[in-house]
Design a protein around this motif. Structure first.
Motif, PDB file in Angstrom:
ATOM      1  N   ALA A 208      -1.746 -12.765  -4.518  1.00  0.00           N
ATOM      2  CA  ALA A 208      -0.281 -12.812  -4.583  1.00  0.00           C
ATOM      3  C   ALA A 208       0.205 -14.103  -5.228  1.00  0.00           C
ATOM      4  CB  ALA A 208       0.309 -12.646  -3.188  1.00  0.00           C
ATOM      5  N   GLN A 209      -0.518 -15.199  -5.005  1.00  0.00           N
ATOM      6  CA  GLN A 209      -0.160 -16.478  -5.633  1.00  0.00           C
ATOM      7  C   GLN A 209      -0.190 -16.391  -7.145  1.00  0.00           C
ATOM      8  OE1 GLN A 209      -2.605 -19.706  -4.160  1.00  0.00           O
ATOM      9  NE2 GLN A 209      -2.595 -18.862  -2.079  1.00  0.00           N
ATOM     10  N   ARG A 210      -1.051 -15.503  -7.676  1.00  0.00           N
ATOM     11  CA  ARG A 210      -1.208 -15.366  -9.123  1.00  0.00           C
ATOM     12  C   ARG A 210      -0.272 -14.308  -9.700  1.00  0.00           C
ATOM     13  NH1 ARG A 210      -5.743 -16.970 -11.429  1.00  0.00           N
ATOM     14  NH2 ARG A 210      -4.376 -16.853 -13.239  1.00  0.00           N
ATOM     15  N   MET A 211       0.581 -13.705  -8.865  1.00  0.00           N
ATOM     16  CA  MET A 211       1.449 -12.624  -9.317  1.00  0.00           C
ATOM     17  C   MET A 211       2.903 -12.931  -8.959  1.00  0.00           C
ATOM     18  SD  MET A 211      -1.110  -9.551  -8.042  1.00  0.00           S
ATOM     19  CE  MET A 211      -0.364  -8.189  -8.936  1.00  0.00           C
ATOM     20  N   PRO A 212       3.459 -14.055  -9.455  1.00  0.00           N
ATOM     21  CA  PRO A 212       4.821 -14.449  -9.082  1.00  0.00           C
ATOM     22  C   PRO A 212       5.830 -13.368  -9.458  1.00  0.00           C
ATOM     23  CG  PRO A 212       4.035 -15.706 -10.988  1.00  0.00           C
ATOM     24  CD  PRO A 212       2.859 -14.977 -10.443  1.00  0.00           C
ATOM     25  N   GLY A 213       6.696 -13.066  -8.496  1.00  0.00           N
ATOM     26  CA  GLY A 213       7.676 -12.007  -8.691  1.00  0.00           C
ATOM     27  C   GLY A 213       7.145 -10.621  -8.407  1.00  0.00           C
ATOM     28  N   ARG A 214       5.824 -10.505  -8.293  1.00  0.00           N
ATOM     29  CA  ARG A 214       5.196  -9.203  -7.998  1.00  0.00           C
ATOM     30  C   ARG A 214       4.259  -9.331  -6.796  1.00  0.00           C
ATOM     31  NH1 ARG A 214       1.813  -6.658 -11.331  1.00  0.00           N
ATOM     32  NH2 ARG A 214       1.041  -8.564 -12.304  1.00  0.00           N
ATOM     33  N   GLU A 215       4.554 -10.232  -5.902  1.00  0.00           N
ATOM     34  CA  GLU A 215       3.661 -10.453  -4.764  1.00  0.00           C
ATOM     35  C   GLU A 215       3.391  -9.161  -3.983  1.00  0.00           C
ATOM     36  OE1 GLU A 215       5.674 -14.371  -5.658  1.00  0.00           O
ATOM     37  OE2 GLU A 215       6.324 -12.274  -5.455  1.00  0.00           O
ATOM     38  N   ARG A 216       4.351  -8.233  -3.990  1.00  0.00           N
ATOM     39  CA  ARG A 216       4.185  -6.971  -3.263  1.00  0.00           C
ATOM     40  C   ARG A 216       3.078  -6.115  -3.854  1.00  0.00           C
ATOM     41  NH1 ARG A 216       8.020  -6.512  -6.979  1.00  0.00           N
ATOM     42  NH2 ARG A 216       8.295  -4.556  -8.148  1.00  0.00           N
ATOM     43  N   HIS A 217       2.695  -6.419  -5.081  1.00  0.00           N
ATOM     44  CA  HIS A 217       1.628  -5.646  -5.726  1.00  0.00           C
ATOM     45  C   HIS A 217       0.234  -6.154  -5.349  1.00  0.00           C
ATOM     46  CE1 HIS A 217       4.554  -4.198  -9.079  1.00  0.00           C
ATOM     47  NE2 HIS A 217       4.648  -3.477  -7.971  1.00  0.00           N
ATOM     48  N   ALA A 218       0.166  -7.185  -4.540  1.00  0.00           N
ATOM     49  CA  ALA A 218      -1.101  -7.611  -3.938  1.00  0.00           C
ATOM     50  C   ALA A 218      -1.194  -6.967  -2.564  1.00  0.00           C
ATOM     51  CB  ALA A 218      -1.176  -9.129  -3.831  1.00  0.00           C
ATOM     52  N   LEU A 219      -2.228  -6.190  -2.345  1.00  0.00           N
ATOM     53  CA  LEU A 219      -2.365  -5.367  -1.145  1.00  0.00           C
ATOM     54  C   LEU A 219      -3.644  -5.716  -0.397  1.00  0.00           C
ATOM     55  CD1 LEU A 219      -1.693  -1.940  -2.911  1.00  0.00           C
ATOM     56  CD2 LEU A 219       0.023  -3.466  -1.914  1.00  0.00           C
ATOM     57  N   GLU A 220      -3.682  -5.327   0.846  1.00  0.00           N
ATOM     58  CA  GLU A 220      -4.912  -5.427   1.633  1.00  0.00           C
ATOM     59  C   GLU A 220      -5.347  -4.025   2.045  1.00  0.00           C
ATOM     60  OE1 GLU A 220      -6.627  -7.109   5.916  1.00  0.00           O
ATOM     61  OE2 GLU A 220      -4.527  -7.412   5.375  1.00  0.00           O
ATOM     62  N   ILE A 221      -6.544  -3.632   1.615  1.00  0.00           N
ATOM     63  CA  ILE A 221      -7.197  -2.427   2.133  1.00  0.00           C
ATOM     64  C   ILE A 221      -8.593  -2.855   2.566  1.00  0.00           C
ATOM     65  CG2 ILE A 221      -7.985  -0.078   1.698  1.00  0.00           C
ATOM     66  CD1 ILE A 221      -5.877   0.233  -0.420  1.00  0.00           C
ATOM     67  N   PRO A 222      -8.870  -2.857   3.847  1.00  0.00           N
ATOM     68  CA  PRO A 222     -10.165  -3.370   4.319  1.00  0.00           C
ATOM     69  C   PRO A 222     -11.343  -2.532   3.828  1.00  0.00           C
ATOM     70  CG  PRO A 222      -8.593  -3.153   6.126  1.00  0.00           C
ATOM     71  CD  PRO A 222      -7.996  -2.455   4.944  1.00  0.00           C
TER      72      PRO A 222
END
Length: 374
Positions: free
Chosen positions: A149-163
């Motif tokens: 998410a740190q590398r996707m400014p403005g798109r932090e929601r596009h960083a997800l967690e799926i275990p």
């Protein structure tokens, strides 16, 4: 009028930097088994091979009907990029694993590239490379998701967690006695194990040293290391065997190498130990949970999500074999505690890490990302 049931399956291409025996390879196997083939078709391409890398995962994927393309092994980096650009044009979604470097240059060559999902098992992978073409970043634990998410400014929601996921039905209920016999454990022995690729960040030497301490105090204990050498550090396996010999463990600790039946072997253990530093979310913790094992572990990234200390496992400090040995002896002396911890971990796995819980999340993600191309 046609609907989703009438549509051809979505074609999903997983691009690996290399294929070894690891968590992401296991994840693709579970997806290949769990995704409905009427709606999804999975293929794999690997970009690099180093001498000493095992063929086990490739054979397992092919046995499931997954096409594994090894063409890039004989190509230069530039030729691999060109090859991927041609190949990816036939797919609805590309999933890049291990921060593979060839994918982004290939996508930039394409007039209409497919949407890209990056899948990361390490924080370092999440922090690597550009993200402007990454539709979603999937980390296996929260720390990896947050790093992406740190590398996707403005798109932090596009960083997800799926275990990482495990299959609760992968092992027959009566596997324990046969597994113990194969690993050299007698009926009254206490069998303690470690599983994984022999990689320095997994701190296998701490397990070996803890085993030596426990062996000196508990005559019934036996130990196994299940997993083969890492092709990037083959000398580490030799160092571990030398360490075990120097500690007098030749008859008490056995190195079993890579095995395709790890979930089955885990049913033969009494205690599982994991002492890594800098891992993501190890599949094997959840696999130990399927087997109902008590786990001694270091509080490392995704393990902090998998285990509740004192409830579903015991935490010990990093690089502290004495503490690990103490925790192992505590479980030996209090079998009821071990059973309670194992049952609690099993319940956590059933609700949070099973294929039944996670395959629907992957299905939804793949459909959502594929639809964004339309």
């Amino acid at each position: 009028m046609s609907g989703p049931a009438d549509d051809p399956p979505l074609r999903i291409l997983f691009v690996f930097a290399w294929i070894v025996v690891g968590g992401e390879e296991t994840e693709v196997r579970h997806l290949a088994r769990g995704l409905d083939p009427r709606h999804f078709r999975l293929d794999v391409v690997a970009c690099f091979r180093r001498q000493g890398m095992p063929d086990q995962s490739v054979a397992q994927l092919r046995a499931l009907g997954v096409d594994v393309d090894e063409t890039p092994y004989s190509l230069s980096f530039d030729d691999t990029v060109a090859y991927l650009a041609r190949k990816m044009a036939d797919y609805d979604v590309v999933v890049a694993c291990q921060a593979v470097q060839d994918v982004y240059p290939a996508l930039r060559l394409m007039e209409r590239p497919p949407p890209l999902i990056e899948h990361g098992g390490l924080v370092s992978e999440a922090l690597a490379g550009p993200k402007d073409l990454t539709a979603r970043y999937v980390g296996v634990c929260a720390t990896i998701r947050d790093a992406a998410a740190q590398r996707m400014p403005g798109r932090e929601r596009h960083a997800l967690e799926i275990p990482s996921m495990v299959d609760l039905n992968e092992v027959p209920a009566d596997a324990r006695e046969a597994a113990r016999t194969e690993m050299g454990a007698g009926q009254d022995d206490i069998l303690i194990g470690w599983v994984g690729r022999l990689d320095r960040k997994k701190r296998v030497e701490d397990f070996v040293r803890a085993a030596a301490i426990v062996a000196g105090r508990e005559a019934r204990t036996r130990f196994v290391v299940i997993g083969g050498p890492d092709a990037f550090m083959p000398e580490y396996a030799a160092e571990l065997k030398a360490e075990a010999a120097s500690l007098g463990l030749q008859e008490r600790l056995h190195f079993l190498g890579d095995r395709p039946d790890v979930p089955r072997l885990l049913t033969g253990l009494d205690i599982f130990v994991w002492l890594a530093r800098g891992e993501g979310m190890p599949h094997v913790i959840a696999e130990a949970g399927v087997a109902g094992l008590p786990v001694v572990a270091t509080p490392d990234n995704g393990v902090l999500e998998q285990i509740e200390p004192g409830v579903s496992g015991l935490f010990v400090p990093h690089e502290d074999p004495e503490a690990a040995a103490w925790a192992i002896r505590r479980l030996i002396e209090d079998p009821a505690l071990g059973r309670d911890l194992g049952r609690a971990l099993r319940r956590k796995v059933e609700t949070a890490y099973s294929t039944a819980a996670l395959i629907p999340r992957w299905e939804a993600l793949l459909r959502e990302v594929a639809a964004e191309r339309l």
